[in-house]
Motif scaffolding. Sequence first.
Motif, PDB file in Angstrom:
ATOM      1  N   PHE A 252      26.427 -44.886 -51.747  1.00 13.12           N
ATOM      2  CA  PHE A 252      26.086 -43.334 -51.934  1.00 13.12           C
ATOM      3  C   PHE A 252      26.288 -42.468 -50.778  1.00 13.12           C
ATOM      4  O   PHE A 252      25.972 -41.215 -50.685  1.00 13.12           O
ATOM      5  CB  PHE A 252      24.543 -43.255 -52.749  1.00 13.12           C
ATOM      6  CG  PHE A 252      24.693 -43.833 -54.209  1.00 13.12           C
ATOM      7  CD1 PHE A 252      25.182 -43.131 -55.130  1.00 13.12           C
ATOM      8  CD2 PHE A 252      24.255 -45.034 -54.175  1.00 13.12           C
ATOM      9  CE1 PHE A 252      24.984 -43.561 -56.396  1.00 13.12           C
ATOM     10  CE2 PHE A 252      24.090 -45.487 -55.590  1.00 13.12           C
ATOM     11  CZ  PHE A 252      24.579 -44.702 -56.672  1.00 13.12           C
ATOM     12  N   GLY A 253      26.553 -43.059 -49.563  1.00 10.63           N
ATOM     13  CA  GLY A 253      26.898 -42.334 -48.492  1.00 10.63           C
ATOM     14  C   GLY A 253      25.504 -41.772 -47.846  1.00 10.63           C
ATOM     15  O   GLY A 253      25.595 -40.534 -47.411  1.00 10.63           O
ATOM     16  N   ILE A 254      24.689 -42.517 -47.823  1.00  3.00           N
ATOM     17  CA  ILE A 254      23.308 -41.787 -47.536  1.00  3.00           C
ATOM     18  C   ILE A 254      22.879 -42.616 -46.011  1.00  3.00           C
ATOM     19  O   ILE A 254      23.114 -43.783 -45.895  1.00  3.00           O
ATOM     20  CB  ILE A 254      22.233 -42.244 -48.517  1.00  3.00           C
ATOM     21  CG1 ILE A 254      22.479 -41.440 -49.811  1.00  3.00           C
ATOM     22  CG2 ILE A 254      20.790 -41.948 -47.867  1.00  3.00           C
ATOM     23  CD1 ILE A 254      21.743 -41.950 -50.943  1.00  3.00           C
ATOM     24  N   PRO A 255      22.368 -42.018 -45.136  1.00  2.85           N
ATOM     25  CA  PRO A 255      21.700 -42.620 -44.046  1.00  2.85           C
ATOM     26  C   PRO A 255      20.906 -43.693 -44.317  1.00  2.85           C
ATOM     27  O   PRO A 255      19.945 -43.676 -45.193  1.00  2.85           O
ATOM     28  CB  PRO A 255      21.161 -41.672 -43.135  1.00  2.85           C
ATOM     29  CG  PRO A 255      21.849 -40.145 -43.755  1.00  2.85           C
ATOM     30  CD  PRO A 255      22.116 -40.330 -44.914  1.00  2.85           C
ATOM     31  N   GLU A 256      20.955 -44.860 -43.723  1.00  2.00           N
ATOM     32  CA  GLU A 256      20.192 -46.199 -43.753  1.00  2.00           C
ATOM     33  C   GLU A 256      18.740 -45.530 -43.716  1.00  2.00           C
ATOM     34  O   GLU A 256      17.787 -45.969 -44.457  1.00  2.00           O
ATOM     35  CB  GLU A 256      20.443 -47.055 -42.937  1.00  2.00           C
ATOM     36  CG  GLU A 256      21.767 -47.694 -43.282  1.00  2.00           C
ATOM     37  CD  GLU A 256      22.085 -48.945 -42.500  1.00  2.00           C
ATOM     38  OE1 GLU A 256      21.431 -49.465 -41.744  1.00  2.00           O
ATOM     39  OE2 GLU A 256      23.277 -49.451 -42.500  1.00  2.00           O
ATOM     40  N   GLU A 257      18.403 -44.894 -42.739  1.00  2.28           N
ATOM     41  CA  GLU A 257      16.995 -44.261 -42.448  1.00  2.28           C
ATOM     42  C   GLU A 257      16.391 -43.578 -43.614  1.00  2.28           C
ATOM     43  O   GLU A 257      15.177 -43.714 -44.045  1.00  2.28           O
ATOM     44  CB  GLU A 257      16.898 -43.622 -41.203  1.00  2.28           C
ATOM     45  CG  GLU A 257      15.770 -42.807 -40.743  1.00  2.28           C
ATOM     46  CD  GLU A 257      15.981 -41.737 -39.723  1.00  2.28           C
ATOM     47  OE1 GLU A 257      16.783 -41.700 -38.943  1.00  2.28           O
ATOM     48  OE2 GLU A 257      15.176 -40.808 -39.565  1.00  2.28           O
TER      49      GLU A 257
END
Lengths: 284, 311
Positions: A252-257
Amino acid sequence: MNFVRIAIAIAVGGMPVSAQPLLTGVWASLQHEDQIERGPGPELGDYLGLPVNDAARLRAESWDPSRLTLQEHQCRVHIVSYIYRGPLNLRIWDEKDPETQQLIAIHNYISTYEQSRTIWMDGRPHPSPNAPHTFMGFSTGKWEGDMLTVNTTHIKMGWLRRNGLPESDQATLTEHFIRHGNYMTHVSLIADPVYLTEPLIRTEDFVLAAQDAANWLWPCEYVEEILNRPKGQVPNFLPGKNPFLKEFPARFGIPEETALGGAETMYPEYQRKLKTMPRPGGKK
Amino acid sequence: MKGLLVVLAASFSLSAQDIEVLPVQGSVYMLAGAGANVTLQVGRSGVLLVDTPAPALSGKVIAAIRKLSEKPVRYIINTAADADHVGGNESLAKVFGSATEVSVVNTPGATATQTVAILAHQKLLDRMSAPGASRPPWPTVAWPTDTFVGDEKEVYYNGEGIQILHQPAAHTDGDSIVYFRRSDVVSAGDIFNATSYPVIDLERGGSLQGVIAGLNRILDLAIPAHHEEGGTYVIPGHGRICDEFDVLEYRDMVTIIRDRIQALIKNGMTLEQVKAARPTLDYDPQYGAATGAWTTDMFVEAAYRSLTRKK
Ligand SMILES: [Zn+2]
C-alpha cells in the motif's frame, strides 16, 4: 424517529421515568464500515490507527495463524469488545420484573458462537476481581437520555484485530447503543492497561430485521487439524522472524513505521507528518 | 454443632472480612485474600482444604470455613512446600484435630478422637523436613502425615473422587495438582500462578519444562462446557478463578517465551545477552515485575538456567 415509541411513563417509587427507545428486536449487521478488516480480514502487520504499545506489537508479530489449529483454540469466541464487528444477527429483548415491571436486564443473543449476553439494568455491582472472566464479560447498563450506556468488566483475553493484535483480560469496555429509527449505532471504547496507550473507539451499524434470522446451532467441537504435531507445541514466530509483516506497507506504499500504528496514527494531524515521510518504493 | 465450633475456634478471632469466599462449582470454594488461594471442599463428610496460608491468617481462614460448615476438617492437601501454601498446616492441624478429643455432638459423655491428615507428595515432605542448609526445617506437626511417591494419590471424600497428581520438577519437585472429579474443579497450586510469571524454584528441583508439562496436564484434565468457556474450573495458586481458556493463554505465553530463550541460547547468547533481548517484552505489562519476590529478571534467569542445565 419514525418508529413507534412506546411512551409509557412508569412510576418508580413515585418518580416518573421518561420513556427510552426500545432496542428490542432482531438486528442485522451492516458491514459497510471498516469492511475489509471486518469481512475478508485485516492484513498481517496492519496496526494503523490503533493506539497499541510495543508489547502489543510484539505479540502480533509472534502470532502465527496456525495457533488457531490447536484444539483448545479452535472454538474460542470473539470477545464482547470484538464480536459486534463480525457477521452476526443480534436479538435484543428486555427482561422485566413481572410484578413491578421494572427493567431488570437487557439481553443480547448473538448468533456468532451462540453467545448470550446479559446487561444488568438493576443497579447491581460488578463481581469481585477474583470471579471468573467470560468472553461476554459482566455488564451493567443505564439509559442516558436516548442512549443505552453499558460498562463491562471480567472479559477474557481476545484480540483487537484479527491479525494477532491482543486485547488483555484486564481490558474494560464502555459501549453506547443509539437507535435512529430502524438503524442502530453501536459505539465501543476499549481501555486496556496492558496493550493500549489510549482508549480505542470503534463503531458499527445495525438495521432492524423483519424476521429472526438463521443462527448457528450446537456448540463448536474441535477436530484434529494438524496430524502428528508434537504435544504442547504452540505455533509462533520468533522475534524478527515473521516473514509477512512487511507485505502490508510495501503493497500500500505506507511507511513501515506508520504501519506499526500507535496513538499518533489515530489523529488527523498525522496526515501532515505522513506527507513528510519517505514511502516504500521512493514515493512520497 | 455449636459446641464443636466453640471448641475448635475459641482461641481465634472470628472476623473473616479480609478473606473472600467464592463458590467455584459443586462442593468446591475458593478462599481469596490469604496470599495464596485456599481451596475448600465442603460436604456431608466434612471439610477438605488444599493449601494453608500464613499462621497469622489461620483465624480468618477458620472463620471463613465455619461460615460454610461446622463439620470436622479431615484433610489438608499441600500443592507445594512454600510458606504461603503450607504455612498454616501447623496452626490449622492443631485447631482442627491433631489427635485432640472432641465431644460427640448430642451424645452425652461420648468423645471421639479427631485427626487431620495432611496429604502431599513425598518430595514435598522432604523439602519441609530436610530443606537443606539455607533454611530451617518445618516443625514436625506441620509435616504431611500421608505421603505418596508415585504419580498419583486418590481419596474419596464428600461424595467425590479426588486425584492428587504429582507434577515432577515443575515449580518445585514436590508439586501436586488436585482434581475434584465430580465438582469438576482443578486446584493447580503454583504451577499455574495467574498473577505473575511462573515461579521456577531451581534450588528445590523446579524446571521450566516441568511447569509447561504441568500446564499441559491441566489442559488435558479440563473440558470446556461451551465454546471454550466454563465446564472445568481451575483455581490457580494465585489470582482469580479460571477455566481452560485462561490456562491455555498462560500455557501459550510460557511456551512462547521458552521457544524464544531456547533460540537465543542456540545462538550462543549469555544470560546477560538473553536478558537484554527482552524475551518477555510482550507479556511484561501484565506479568512482569521490577521489584518484589519474583521479578521478570529472576524468571528469565531461572528459565535460562533451567534450559542450559546439564541433564
Ligand atoms: Zn504461592
